[in-house]
Design an enzyme around this catalytic site. Structure first.
Site, mmCIF file in Angstrom:
data_model
loop_
_atom_site.group_PDB
_atom_site.id
_atom_site.type_symbol
_atom_site.label_atom_id
_atom_site.label_comp_id
_atom_site.label_asym_id
_atom_site.label_seq_id
_atom_site.Cartn_x
_atom_site.Cartn_y
_atom_site.Cartn_z
ATOM 1 N N ARG A 234 7.725 -22.612 10.777
ATOM 2 C CA ARG A 234 8.612 -21.554 11.229
ATOM 3 C C ARG A 234 7.757 -20.431 11.809
ATOM 4 N NH1 ARG A 234 12.005 -24.826 11.042
ATOM 5 N NH2 ARG A 234 14.024 -24.803 9.950
ATOM 6 N N GLU A 263 13.797 -17.338 18.264
ATOM 7 C CA GLU A 263 14.045 -18.559 19.034
ATOM 8 C C GLU A 263 15.517 -18.647 19.435
ATOM 9 O OE1 GLU A 263 10.634 -21.325 16.871
ATOM 10 O OE2 GLU A 263 12.752 -21.690 16.473
ATOM 11 N N HIS A 284 9.616 -25.557 20.270
ATOM 12 C CA HIS A 284 10.258 -26.063 19.049
ATOM 13 C C HIS A 284 10.799 -27.479 19.248
ATOM 14 C CE1 HIS A 284 12.252 -24.614 15.084
ATOM 15 N NE2 HIS A 284 12.004 -25.919 15.032
#
Length: 317
Positions: A234, A263, A284
């Site tokens: 993360r 994000e 990601h």
């Protein structure tokens, strides 16, 4: 009774997968859901499926009929699990579906940075090989993985899988104990010792208040010169301001990040504009191999079917 099922961010799942369930239900799918639309779209739902759409205590309180939150991922930091638990709502995640995918991505970033692949690509574009007096071009240092130490923070399925890959390349693998832990468990090394000895540090732990900014200015300074930092966990695990300073002015050998604190980074992020040859950013997608995404769907459907049958599985709250 027809259970109402709502998918809040269906577009994060494979488009060719058709969702259907054996029990009576009404299914509504939304490609994406903004924070301002979440409450309206959850209204009346018995089962809410979400990949990254945040479900808060307020959403839970407003939906007394809600029975299950089906998380289309492993991490649950976007769900108020305490509120769900207090309300008797099952929160079920999808463990281990992408262990190989994420571990391979982390390994790719590690190898590219240890051998300084981006720096050599930059040199090629600048014409340095074409103008070299030799058959080759010597630029940034090239480091083997064999004999180097990989420190992993997070000993779940992904961490264990990455460790297996690294050992196959001759790396020494250690698992870092929790930061500020009172004691070091068997099979771990202290957090501070892991920082000092790691040639590569790879983060694979959940984001909690205890792990937020796990790696900050002090930790970056403690790492050995030339060390590489990988984050496929993360974004909040790293102080991004401190990381950028370490890459620009410190001795950090490189960083490979698949995650950022915000994000998508709609408000910008200085790392995106850094243009540094020893920084690799990916959007990601470590988890998003075709195999992993289809496996995720299989487990997601199984979780919902099991819950409807009164046998909840993969329950985290």
């Amino acid at each position: 009774m027809n259970r109402r099922i709502v998918f809040l961010d269906r577009a994060t799942l494979p488009a060719d997968r058709i969702f259907d369930f054996s029990f009576p239900h009404v299914l509504t799918e939304h490609a994406q859901t903004s924070p301002t639309d979440t409450a309206a779209r959850m209204a009346g739902a018995h089962i809410a499926a979400t990949n990254k759409v945040r479900i808060t205590a307020e959403h839970i309180a407003a939906n007394p009929q809600l029975e299950m939150i089906a998380v289309c991922a492993t991490g649950c930091d976007h769900i108020d699990t305490a509120a769900a638990r207090a309300a008797g709502i099952a929160v079920c995640n999808i463990p281990a579906y992408g262990s190989e995918a994420v571990a391979e991505h982390a390994f790719m970033l590690m190898m590219a940075l240890m051998r300084n692949l981006p720096a050599y690509q930059r040199d090629l574009r600048a014409g340095l090989w074409q103008n070299s007096p030799f058959f080759c071009h010597f630029g940034a240092p090239i480091r083997d993985l064999n004999g180097k130490t990989l420190a992993i923070f997070g000993r779940g399925n992904i961490g264990d899988t990455l460790a297996r890959y690294a050992r196959a390349f001759g790396m020494n693998v250690v698992f870092a104990e929790r930061k500020n832990a009172a004691a070091t468990r068997a099979g771990y090394v202290s957090f501070d010792h892991a920082l000092r000895q790691a040639d590569v540090l790879s983060l694979h732990c959940p984001l909690t208040e205890a792990t937020r900014h796990l790696i900050g200015e002090d930790e970056l300074r403690a790492m050995k010169p030339g060390a590489v930092l990988i984050n496929c966990g993360r974004g909040g695990l790293i102080d991004e301001t401190a990381l950028l300073a370490a890459l620009k002015y410190g001795t950090l050998g490189g960083a490979g990040l698949d995650v950022l604190a915000e994000e998508p980074p709609q408000h910008g992020n200085p790392l995106l504009k850094a243009n540094l040859p020893h920084l690799i950013l990916t959007p990601h997608i470590a988890w998003a191999s075709d195999t992993a995404r289809h496996k995720m769907c299989e487990i997601l459907c199984a979780n919902i079917e099991a819950f409807a049958a009164g046998r909840p599985q993969n329950r985290v709250a």
